[in-house]
Design a protein around this motif. Structure first.
Motif, PDB file in Angstrom:
ATOM      1  N   GLN A 375     -11.846  -4.543   6.592  1.00 45.98           N
ATOM      2  CA  GLN A 375     -11.956  -3.835   7.867  1.00 45.98           C
ATOM      3  C   GLN A 375     -10.903  -4.321   8.862  1.00 45.98           C
ATOM      4  O   GLN A 375     -10.275  -3.518   9.569  1.00 45.98           O
ATOM      5  N   GLU A 376     -10.697  -5.626   8.916  1.00 41.88           N
ATOM      6  CA  GLU A 376      -9.670  -6.151   9.810  1.00 41.88           C
ATOM      7  C   GLU A 376      -8.280  -5.679   9.385  1.00 41.88           C
ATOM      8  O   GLU A 376      -7.425  -5.370  10.226  1.00 41.88           O
ATOM      9  N   ALA A 377      -8.041  -5.616   8.066  1.00 40.91           N
ATOM     10  CA  ALA A 377      -6.741  -5.143   7.582  1.00 40.91           C
ATOM     11  C   ALA A 377      -6.530  -3.677   7.940  1.00 40.91           C
ATOM     12  O   ALA A 377      -5.425  -3.276   8.330  1.00 40.91           O
ATOM     13  N   VAL A 378      -7.573  -2.863   7.827  1.00 35.30           N
ATOM     14  CA  VAL A 378      -7.454  -1.446   8.185  1.00 35.30           C
ATOM     15  C   VAL A 378      -7.152  -1.300   9.671  1.00 35.30           C
ATOM     16  O   VAL A 378      -6.300  -0.490  10.077  1.00 35.30           O
ATOM     17  N   ILE A 379      -7.822  -2.088  10.491  1.00 41.53           N
ATOM     18  CA  ILE A 379      -7.597  -2.001  11.943  1.00 41.53           C
ATOM     19  C   ILE A 379      -6.163  -2.412  12.289  1.00 41.53           C
ATOM     20  O   ILE A 379      -5.498  -1.766  13.117  1.00 41.53           O
ATOM     21  N   ARG A 380      -5.651  -3.463  11.654  1.00 41.71           N
ATOM     22  CA  ARG A 380      -4.256  -3.868  11.900  1.00 41.71           C
ATOM     23  C   ARG A 380      -3.290  -2.774  11.457  1.00 41.71           C
ATOM     24  O   ARG A 380      -2.278  -2.516  12.127  1.00 41.71           O
ATOM     25  N   THR A 381      -3.591  -2.134  10.343  1.00 36.28           N
ATOM     26  CA  THR A 381      -2.722  -1.070   9.843  1.00 36.28           C
ATOM     27  C   THR A 381      -2.720   0.124  10.783  1.00 36.28           C
ATOM     28  O   THR A 381      -1.679   0.749  11.020  1.00 36.28           O
ATOM     29  N   ILE A 382      -3.876   0.471  11.335  1.00 41.42           N
ATOM     30  CA  ILE A 382      -3.946   1.561  12.304  1.00 41.42           C
ATOM     31  C   ILE A 382      -3.054   1.245  13.502  1.00 41.42           C
ATOM     32  O   ILE A 382      -2.309   2.099  13.995  1.00 41.42           O
ATOM     33  N   GLY A 383      -3.113   0.008  13.975  1.00 41.60           N
ATOM     34  CA  GLY A 383      -2.253  -0.384  15.094  1.00 41.60           C
ATOM     35  C   GLY A 383      -0.779  -0.347  14.732  1.00 41.60           C
ATOM     36  O   GLY A 383       0.061   0.067  15.541  1.00 41.60           O
ATOM     37  N   SER A 384      -0.456  -0.749  13.504  1.00 46.45           N
ATOM     38  CA  SER A 384       0.942  -0.733  13.077  1.00 46.45           C
ATOM     39  C   SER A 384       1.478   0.689  13.020  1.00 46.45           C
ATOM     40  O   SER A 384       2.595   0.974  13.461  1.00 46.45           O
ATOM     41  N   PHE A 385       0.686   1.614  12.489  1.00 44.56           N
ATOM     42  CA  PHE A 385       1.106   3.013  12.454  1.00 44.56           C
ATOM     43  C   PHE A 385       1.270   3.553  13.867  1.00 44.56           C
ATOM     44  O   PHE A 385       2.224   4.282  14.164  1.00 44.56           O
ATOM     45  N   ALA A 386       0.338   3.223  14.731  1.00 43.85           N
ATOM     46  CA  ALA A 386       0.392   3.754  16.098  1.00 43.85           C
ATOM     47  C   ALA A 386       1.640   3.277  16.830  1.00 43.85           C
ATOM     48  O   ALA A 386       2.220   4.021  17.632  1.00 43.85           O
ATOM     49  N   ASN A 387       2.065   2.048  16.561  1.00 42.36           N
ATOM     50  CA  ASN A 387       3.251   1.524  17.242  1.00 42.36           C
ATOM     51  C   ASN A 387       4.532   2.245  16.839  1.00 42.36           C
ATOM     52  O   ASN A 387       5.543   2.154  17.539  1.00 42.36           O
ATOM     53  N   THR A 388       4.498   2.967  15.714  1.00 41.46           N
ATOM     54  CA  THR A 388       5.684   3.705  15.286  1.00 41.46           C
ATOM     55  C   THR A 388       5.760   5.089  15.901  1.00 41.46           C
ATOM     56  O   THR A 388       6.755   5.798  15.707  1.00 41.46           O
ATOM     57  N   LEU A 389       4.730   5.500  16.633  1.00 44.24           N
ATOM     58  CA  LEU A 389       4.654   6.878  17.124  1.00 44.24           C
ATOM     59  C   LEU A 389       5.139   6.980  18.565  1.00 44.24           C
ATOM     60  O   LEU A 389       4.991   6.037  19.343  1.00 44.24           O
ATOM     61  N   PRO A 390       5.668   8.130  18.952  1.00 44.24           N
ATOM     62  CA  PRO A 390       5.976   8.353  20.370  1.00 44.24           C
ATOM     63  C   PRO A 390       4.706   8.518  21.189  1.00 44.24           C
ATOM     64  O   PRO A 390       3.597   8.649  20.642  1.00 44.24           O
ATOM     65  N   THR A 391       4.848   8.548  22.517  1.00 42.01           N
ATOM     66  CA  THR A 391       3.679   8.538  23.403  1.00 42.01           C
ATOM     67  C   THR A 391       2.788   9.744  23.180  1.00 42.01           C
ATOM     68  O   THR A 391       1.555   9.619  23.114  1.00 42.01           O
ATOM     69  N   TYR A 392       3.385  10.933  23.040  1.00 40.42           N
ATOM     70  CA  TYR A 392       2.542  12.123  22.935  1.00 40.42           C
ATOM     71  C   TYR A 392       1.726  12.114  21.647  1.00 40.42           C
ATOM     72  O   TYR A 392       0.564  12.540  21.640  1.00 40.42           O
ATOM     73  N   GLN A 393       2.300  11.604  20.543  1.00 37.76           N
ATOM     74  CA  GLN A 393       1.545  11.531  19.301  1.00 37.76           C
ATOM     75  C   GLN A 393       0.486  10.447  19.370  1.00 37.76           C
ATOM     76  O   GLN A 393      -0.605  10.598  18.811  1.00 37.76           O
ATOM     77  N   ARG A 394       0.768   9.376  20.082  1.00 36.87           N
ATOM     78  CA  ARG A 394      -0.238   8.320  20.208  1.00 36.87           C
ATOM     79  C   ARG A 394      -1.432   8.823  21.004  1.00 36.87           C
ATOM     80  O   ARG A 394      -2.578   8.471  20.717  1.00 36.87           O
ATOM     81  N   SER A 395      -1.192   9.659  22.005  1.00 39.52           N
ATOM     82  CA  SER A 395      -2.303  10.250  22.758  1.00 39.52           C
ATOM     83  C   SER A 395      -3.168  11.113  21.849  1.00 39.52           C
ATOM     84  O   SER A 395      -4.409  11.092  21.933  1.00 39.52           O
TER      85      SER A 395
END
Length: 817
Positions: A375-395
């Motif tokens: 679960q912790e690994a999945v949460i870190r991965t979600i954050g890693s993917f989100a950091n690659t996205l522009p602002t509008y996609q992150r919203s």
């Protein structure tokens, strides 16, 4: 006759004599160079003889191999190599067939030296660019044989290394020879990739154990530098670099199968290394294809052990960071949907202890621990993917995750776990932790569009729950969203700062969009801060986060109206800590007092009103002498020294609303709003809260003040609502529903059974009654203009104004000119 000519050397064909002359009597003397030059000149002059030269050389080589005359074998292969390098004509295809036949003969030998010799010749041939294509040439044997050599288990380690390196070089040669030739058999077919890729991975993995013992590159010799691992990695990178869009899947699938078959996901190190090589080698625009395959593989292993799934997720984490330089592609929501689904499955497995009621893998305790790691690994991965996205996609991702969080009583798609309430709570916590990762570092110029009501309102509703962990996660998300100038680290601890200039705060002028955002959502934020301080389960982390939220609102989004509201809120928190109606523990009361003091000390310096600052500092000095337990330095410590009761607090240690209103009113602030005590508005969100009973929530005073108008209005005393009132209202509503249902049934029955004349008369009477009522309404609301000609009497004895045309009216002389 032919037999006689074969025995007589002088009568043999010239090409045979030239071939025979290149072989010395003693094989140790090597190739006769002068005669080799003659043979090469003859081959160039008569290219139609190349196929015969190749066939004769092949015949001699086969005979020498059978007789173990390996010196002559080496000479023959050297001659073939030179002929290949020199002759680039249309007839070379037939010569190549003889050449490949000889290479195949060497590779089939059991002698390692011959295998290496054949491989070296094949590599030289692979580097030649042929002028004419070949329609019938096949490399299936070479792929199989070179792959077998890559797995060599020869006893002597040095010879074993040489054989494996020869196999790797051979595979590299096959790829170079076939990858760009459309007429050749497709090297990207699964039948070939399933042999090539595992062979490379086997050598890449076998060198991991010895890699740590090897000297540094500066100290290593040339022999040590060219290790099988380095050669394998170079070959693997070259293979992936040549892969086109349609071939990525065939190249990556064997990697996934190899990691599955050899249980290499659990170690993580090798799997991560493999996919780093893949992501850096392929073209950047193809990165999302690898991400898609990993996601599909993760779904395929949904019922595998948690360690395997965690390994795949870790690989996804690394791949996402590399894919940021290219593109994650059209799979953004698919990525998060898959990861959130795995998160939910992991929670189900942890609670039920089985995979679809199948046999447990290991004990419940070990598996639960592994599931938490996943679960912790999945949460870190979600954050890693989100950091690659522009602002509008992150919203969009934030809204997507928020829609997945189960809300009791609202979201009916709750997880089917063995323990329903606990499963719901765990998923709420996990998804909110994912939102914490997604919102980390989130910055936007227009918060109104980036943080719509569809996201903020459900987020704030979670701050009403009685779970302290969920409330803390909500506060962390809010802090990440509001902090746009990296001021948050400066408000980590609650403390009294005599001069806030040491904080070096970054403050920009509040924009029009920020003003609109606070006008729309400000009251909601104030309300949740107030209710968060009111929670008995709030601890030091909660109060520190609430203080940071107040401070960031003051720095990031505050105009004059917001400053007034925040000061009113701080004074309301002080009243909350003094209230005897609230059953707050002593620690919570002291914590709220300390929080209000620290915030007022901050806001007074931000407003730069000297009299305001003087009053706040005077009260703080009195507290330091008389009641240090009301200041953060004595409350927010490991072992705070608190009194047994704080019901009676001296007025000298309190911040006076009247004094603050007076000093701020003199500086141009709205004194009417300052003099009005803050009362939180209770909304429908309270039905999601388990803090208060329904009767207690409704009985609380509701603020009637309009958000947009600062003026005071007359307030009608609210009707006192008790339990009996609620009970009677519920009983009456049930009775009314039954009466309405009975009336509807009678109307339907009447229209079904009554004669037509009766129905027509009934409808006519209702129409007449409706018309009369409308006439009365029109007479009341639409009156004719006053007439100077007087009034007339209506038929009902009432006086009505008579409308007279303008040309008949008589006006006074003063009105005529």
């Amino acid at each position: 006759m032919s037999g006689v000519c074969g025995c007589c050397r002088a009568l043999r064909p010239r090409y045979k004599r030239l071939v025979d002359n290149i072989f010395p009597e003693d094989p140790e003397d090597g190739l006769v160079k002068a005669n080799m030059e003659k043979l090469t000149f003859y081959a160039l002059s008569a290219p139609e003889k190349l196929d015969r030269i190749g066939a004769y050389l092949s015949e001699r080589l086969s005979r020498d191999v059978a007789r173990h005359r390996y010196g002559y074998v080496c000479i023959a292969m050297e001659a073939l190599d030179q002929l290949l390098m020199a002759c680039h004509c249309q007839s070379i295809n037939l010569f190549v067939e003889s050449f490949l036949k000889m290479v195949r003969k060497l590779l089939e030998s059991d002698k390692p030296s011959l295998q290496i010799l054949g491989t070296n010749s094949f590599v030289k041939f692979a580097n030649i660019e042929e002028d004419t294509p070949s329609y019938h040439r096949s490399y299936d044997f070479f792929v199989s044989r070179f792959s077998e050599m890559c797995h060599s288990g020869y006893e002597d380690p040095d010879i074993r290394t040489k054989i494996r390196m020869a196999g790797i070089q051979g595979l590299q040669g096959v790829v170079r020879k076939t990858v760009n030739d459309e007429l050749q058999a497709n090297i990207w077919d699964p039948q070939h990739m399933d042999k090539i890729v595992p062979s490379l991975l086997f050598n890449l993995q076998s060198g991991e154990h010895t890699e740590n013992r090897s000297p540094s590159p500066l100290q290593a010799s040339e022999k040590e530098k060219e290790s099988p691992v380095e050669l394998t990695e170079r070959c693997f990178r070259e293979l992936l670099g040549r892969a086109a869009y349609g071939n990525i899947k065939n190249a990556v699938t064997p990697v996934l199968m190899h990691l599955d078959n050899h249980c290499l996901w659990e170690g993580k190190t090798f799997a991560v290394r493999c996919f780093k090589i893949i992501m850096y080698s392929i073209q950047s625009q193809h990165s999302h294809l690898v991400i898609q395959q990993l996601l599909g593989h993760l779904d395929a292993n949904s019922k595998n052990s948690a360690r395997v799934r965690a390994g795949i997720v870790e690989v996804l984490l690394e791949a996402a960071a590399i894919a940021a330089s290219g593109s994650v592609g059209p799979t953004v929501l698919e990525v998060f949907n898959t990861l959130l689904r795995q998160l939910r499955l992991s929670v189900d497995y942890e609670l039920t202890g089985s995979y679809d009621n199948s046999t447990n893998i290991g004990t419940k305790i070990i598996k639960a621990h592994e599931e938490r790691q996943l679960q912790e690994a999945v949460i870190r991965t979600i954050g890693s993917f989100a950091n690659t996205l522009p602002t509008y996609q992150r919203s969009e991702v934030m809204l997507f995750i928020m829609g997945k969080i189960p809300v009791p009583g609202v979201n009916l798609t709750l997880p089917s776990t063995g323990s329903e309430p606990e499963g719901t709570r765990m998923i709420q916590v996990m998804l909110l932790k994912s939102l914490v990762q997604v919102t980390a570092g989130f910055q936007t110029t227009n918060m109104l569009t980036a943080l719509p009501s569809s996201f903020l309102e459900p987020l704030l509703s979670f701050s009403l729950t009685d779970d302290p962990e969920i409330r803390l996660l909500v506060l962390q998300i809010l802090l990440s969203l509001i902090d746009r100038h990296d001021n948050r680290p400066k408000f980590v601890k609650i403390r009294i700062i005599s001069d806030i200039s040491v904080l070096k705060l970054k403050v920009d002028k509040c924009s029009r969009q920020d003003n609109l955002f606070m006008k729309k959502h400000g009251q909601q934020l104030y309300r949740h801060i107030y209710l968060g301080c009111k929670e008995e389960s709030s601890g030091q982390e909660h109060y520190e986060s609430l203080y940071a939220l107040l401070a960031l609102l003051s720095v990031e989004l505050a105009n004059e109206e917001v400053v007034v509201d925040l000061i009113r809120l701080a004074l309301a928190l002080q009243d909350l800590a003094l209230s005897t109606d609230e059953a707050l523990p002593v620690y919570n009361r002291c914590a709220v007092h300390a929080l209000a003091a620290a915030y007022l000390n901050l806001i007074c310096q931000l407003t730069t009103v000297p009299a305001f600052c003087q009053h706040i500092h005077e009260v703080i000095e009195v507290r330091q002498k008389q009641s240090p337990f009301l200041l953060p330095e004595d409350v927010f410590v490991d072992n705070p020294k608190l009194p047994t009761s704080v019901d009676k607090v001296d007025a000298s240690v309190l911040f006076l609303q009247s004094k603050i209103t007076e000093v701020l009113g003199g500086s141009g602030y709205n004194t009417e709003r300052l003099g009005m005590p803050y009362v939180p508005q209770y909304t429908d969100e309270d039905r999601l809260s388990k803090r208060k009973s329904i009767g207690e929530t409704i009985s609380l005073q509701v603020e009637v003040e309009s958000r947009n108008s600062p003026e005071k209005e007359e307030r009608t005393p609210a009707e006192e609502i008790t339990f009996e009132t609620l009970k009677n209202a519920i009983v009456d509503s049930v009775g009314m529903e039954e009466q309405e249902r009975e009336r509807r049934r009678q109307v339907v029955e009447k229209f079904q059974k009554a004669p037509f004349e009766e129905i027509a008369a009934h409808c006519g009477a209702r129409a007449t009654m409706l018309q009369s009522k409308l006439n009365q309404i029109f007479e009341i609301t639409i009156r004719p203009p006053p007439s100077p000609s007087g009034t007339i009497s209506s038929g009902y004895g009432q006086s009505q104004n008579r409308s007279v045309p303008i040309y008949e009216m008589k006006f006074p002389d003063l009105c005529v000119y």
